[in-house]
Design a protein around this motif. Structure first.
Motif, PDB file in Angstrom:
ATOM      1  N   MET A 173       0.822  -1.222  -0.014  1.00  0.00           N
ATOM      2  CA  MET A 173      -0.015  -0.130   0.074  1.00  0.00           C
ATOM      3  C   MET A 173       1.092   1.324   0.006  1.00  0.00           C
ATOM      4  SD  MET A 173      -3.177  -0.954   2.689  1.00  0.00           S
ATOM      5  CE  MET A 173      -4.371  -2.097   2.159  1.00  0.00           C
ATOM      6  N   SER A 174       0.840   1.960  -1.126  1.00  0.00           N
ATOM      7  CA  SER A 174       2.091   2.884  -1.398  1.00  0.00           C
ATOM      8  C   SER A 174       1.522   4.454  -0.404  1.00  0.00           C
ATOM      9  CB  SER A 174       1.967   3.425  -2.773  1.00  0.00           C
ATOM     10  OG  SER A 174       0.698   3.812  -3.024  1.00  0.00           O
ATOM     11  N   HIS A 175       0.584   4.343   0.000  1.00  0.00           N
ATOM     12  CA  HIS A 175       0.289   5.712   0.811  1.00  0.00           C
ATOM     13  C   HIS A 175       0.641   5.410   2.449  1.00  0.00           C
ATOM     14  CE1 HIS A 175      -3.142   3.222   1.394  1.00  0.00           C
ATOM     15  NE2 HIS A 175      -3.505   3.871   2.266  1.00  0.00           N
ATOM     16  N   VAL A 190       0.504   5.017  10.276  1.00  0.00           N
ATOM     17  CA  VAL A 190       1.079   6.321   9.682  1.00  0.00           C
ATOM     18  C   VAL A 190       0.744   6.392   8.033  1.00  0.00           C
ATOM     19  CG1 VAL A 190       2.939   7.725   9.743  1.00  0.00           C
ATOM     20  CG2 VAL A 190       2.507   6.545  11.753  1.00  0.00           C
ATOM     21  N   ALA A 191       0.287   7.236   7.629  1.00  0.00           N
ATOM     22  CA  ALA A 191       0.024   7.254   6.234  1.00  0.00           C
ATOM     23  C   ALA A 191       0.641   8.521   5.574  1.00  0.00           C
ATOM     24  CB  ALA A 191      -1.347   7.300   5.839  1.00  0.00           C
ATOM     25  N   ARG A 192       0.778   8.603   4.267  1.00  0.00           N
ATOM     26  CA  ARG A 192       1.344   9.780   3.547  1.00  0.00           C
ATOM     27  C   ARG A 192       0.082  10.490   2.810  1.00  0.00           C
ATOM     28  NH1 ARG A 192       5.759   6.209   2.667  1.00  0.00           N
ATOM     29  NH2 ARG A 192       4.618   5.316   0.994  1.00  0.00           N
ATOM     30  N   ALA A 193       0.134  11.816   3.220  1.00  0.00           N
ATOM     31  CA  ALA A 193      -0.996  12.310   2.515  1.00  0.00           C
ATOM     32  C   ALA A 193      -0.209  13.281   1.538  1.00  0.00           C
ATOM     33  CB  ALA A 193      -1.696  13.467   3.514  1.00  0.00           C
ATOM     34  N   ASP A 274      -3.836  -0.099  -7.886  1.00  0.00           N
ATOM     35  CA  ASP A 274      -2.146  -0.325  -7.936  1.00  0.00           C
ATOM     36  C   ASP A 274      -1.640  -1.094  -6.458  1.00  0.00           C
ATOM     37  OD1 ASP A 274      -2.219   0.971 -10.094  1.00  0.00           O
ATOM     38  OD2 ASP A 274      -1.612   2.832  -9.571  1.00  0.00           O
ATOM     39  N   ASP A 275      -2.252  -0.818  -5.515  1.00  0.00           N
ATOM     40  CA  ASP A 275      -2.105  -1.471  -4.375  1.00  0.00           C
ATOM     41  C   ASP A 275      -2.126  -3.159  -4.426  1.00  0.00           C
ATOM     42  OD1 ASP A 275      -1.338   0.806  -3.189  1.00  0.00           O
ATOM     43  OD2 ASP A 275      -3.108   1.342  -2.040  1.00  0.00           O
ATOM     44  N   LEU A 276      -3.483  -3.120  -5.035  1.00  0.00           N
ATOM     45  CA  LEU A 276      -3.662  -4.710  -5.153  1.00  0.00           C
ATOM     46  C   LEU A 276      -2.916  -5.213  -6.163  1.00  0.00           C
ATOM     47  CD1 LEU A 276      -7.616  -4.906  -4.980  1.00  0.00           C
ATOM     48  CD2 LEU A 276      -5.676  -5.464  -3.265  1.00  0.00           C
ATOM     49  N   ARG A 277      -2.324  -4.757  -7.270  1.00  0.00           N
ATOM     50  CA  ARG A 277      -1.310  -5.375  -8.059  1.00  0.00           C
ATOM     51  C   ARG A 277      -0.064  -5.681  -7.417  1.00  0.00           C
ATOM     52  NH1 ARG A 277      -2.177  -0.761 -12.702  1.00  0.00           N
ATOM     53  NH2 ARG A 277      -3.991  -1.818 -13.913  1.00  0.00           N
ATOM     54  N   ARG A 278       0.318  -4.723  -6.574  1.00  0.00           N
ATOM     55  CA  ARG A 278       1.589  -4.867  -5.807  1.00  0.00           C
ATOM     56  C   ARG A 278       1.086  -5.974  -4.847  1.00  0.00           C
ATOM     57  NH1 ARG A 278       1.981   0.768  -6.396  1.00  0.00           N
ATOM     58  NH2 ARG A 278       0.423   1.286  -4.773  1.00  0.00           N
ATOM     59  N   PHE A 279       0.376  -6.336  -4.190  1.00  0.00           N
ATOM     60  CA  PHE A 279      -0.058  -7.334  -3.392  1.00  0.00           C
ATOM     61  C   PHE A 279      -0.102  -8.723  -3.962  1.00  0.00           C
ATOM     62  CE2 PHE A 279      -3.557 -10.339  -1.881  1.00  0.00           C
ATOM     63  CZ  PHE A 279      -2.925 -10.655  -0.171  1.00  0.00           C
TER      64      PHE A 279
END
Length: 317
Positions: A173-175, A190-193, A274-279
């Motif tokens: 999850m890139s964020h 902790v997430a990037r906004a 995109d997150d699911l592709r990376r998963f």
């Protein structure tokens, strides 16, 4: 919304007091309305206006109004409009009582004064309910919902086991900057906004069915209330596992926040896709790779930073 979603997304459906208070006031309206219509003379005597000829007409009319307000609020329909309608009705009642006060003496005056105090207290509750219901509705309109699915060539047990360790989520999850497990149920995220800002919140596991589903939601007080559920279902034809993700969150800036995020290449649907592709890559290949066919996002900045088929740096996994 099904029962599962109500459990998962309760916080994002609006603060519970904002739902319960108008409904409770609706039942109070029903009780007052029924009494005013069934025994108007007794109600007039209780209020202290039994010596007013017009009371025989006014009391039933007010009872009908209370009944109408009560039906809508008790049924949970239009809590905002119904609550503000009660506030307007309270203002009318207080005006009528203030006029009645001037002509009453003795015991009747004391009854009118007591009724005025009670109506004033109820008016304060009605105002509180209207404000809370309005805030809850505005919060609901901010909610962004995303549903995505991906098929991975791994068993449901393997997919579930990887996801259940929530500290793995930043690997795909890139964020997400980090997820820290505090105990079996609670985690710190902790997430990037956009614009390089960081957002932190605490979350809890609210459902855990091994190899089948997992659900979590942010704890009260989160700057970005959010909730998520992931289901692990055998794919048809023995092709692995269908991973179905359902996310909801309420960005603080609402629609404007979503528009700004989109400019940064962080449009929610694209981001989750995109997150699911990376998963899928992590489970099937053991690492995340960049390539023309598996972009890291949709922004120009992200596209420029892409390199042909090579592992991401360890810190970005």
């Amino acid at each position: 919304m099904d029962d599962d979603d109500r459990v998962l997304l309760r916080e994002l459906d609006g603060p519970q007091p904002a739902i319960r208070l108008p409904r409770a006031l609706g039942w109070l309206s029903l009780a007052i309305g029924v009494g005013a219509l069934a025994v108007p003379d007794r109600c007039a005597r209780l209020v202290g206006v039994d010596d007013v000829p017009a009371a025989r007409t006014v009391v039933p009319a007010l009872g009908a109004r209370y009944l109408a307000h009560g039906v809508g609020l008790a049924a949970g329909r239009r809590p905002v409009g119904g609550a503000w309608a009660r506030v307007a009705g309270d203002a009318l009642d207080l005006t009528l009582l203030s006029r009645a006060m001037a002509d009453r003496r003795g015991e009747r005056r004391r009854r009118v004064a007591l009724t005025t105090a009670v109506v004033g207290g109820v008016a304060a509750l009605d105002l509180l309910a209207a404000v809370r219901a309005g805030r809850a509705r505005r919060a609901w309109r901010r909610v962004i919902e995303v549903r995505m699915a991906v098929t991975v060539n791994r068993s449901p047990a393997e997919a579930y086991r990887f996801w259940r360790d929530l500290e793995n989520l930043p690997r795909f999850m890139s964020h997400l900057e980090s997820v820290r497990t505090d105990d079996l149920r609670r985690t710190h995220w902790v997430a990037r906004a956009p614009a390089g800002r960081l957002v932190e919140w605490d979350a809890e596991i609210v459902e855990d069915q091994p190899n089948r589903r997992l659900a979590w939601r942010s704890l009260p007080g989160a700057r970005v209330p959010n909730a998520g559920r992931v289901r692990f279902e055998p794919a048809p034809g023995d092709r692995g596992t269908e991973v179905r993700v359902h996310l909801r969150y309420a960005p603080p800036a609402g629609a404007l926040g979503r528009a700004v995020a989109k400019l940064f290449g962080e449009e929610p649907e694209q981001q989750v896709r995109d997150d699911l592709r990376r998963f899928k890559q992590v489970l099937e290949a053991g690492e995340v790779v960049r390539s023309e066919g598996n972009p890291d996002g949709i922004s120009v900045r992200q596209q420029v930073n892409q390199r042909p088929a090579q592992p991401l740096p360890t810190g970005r996994r």
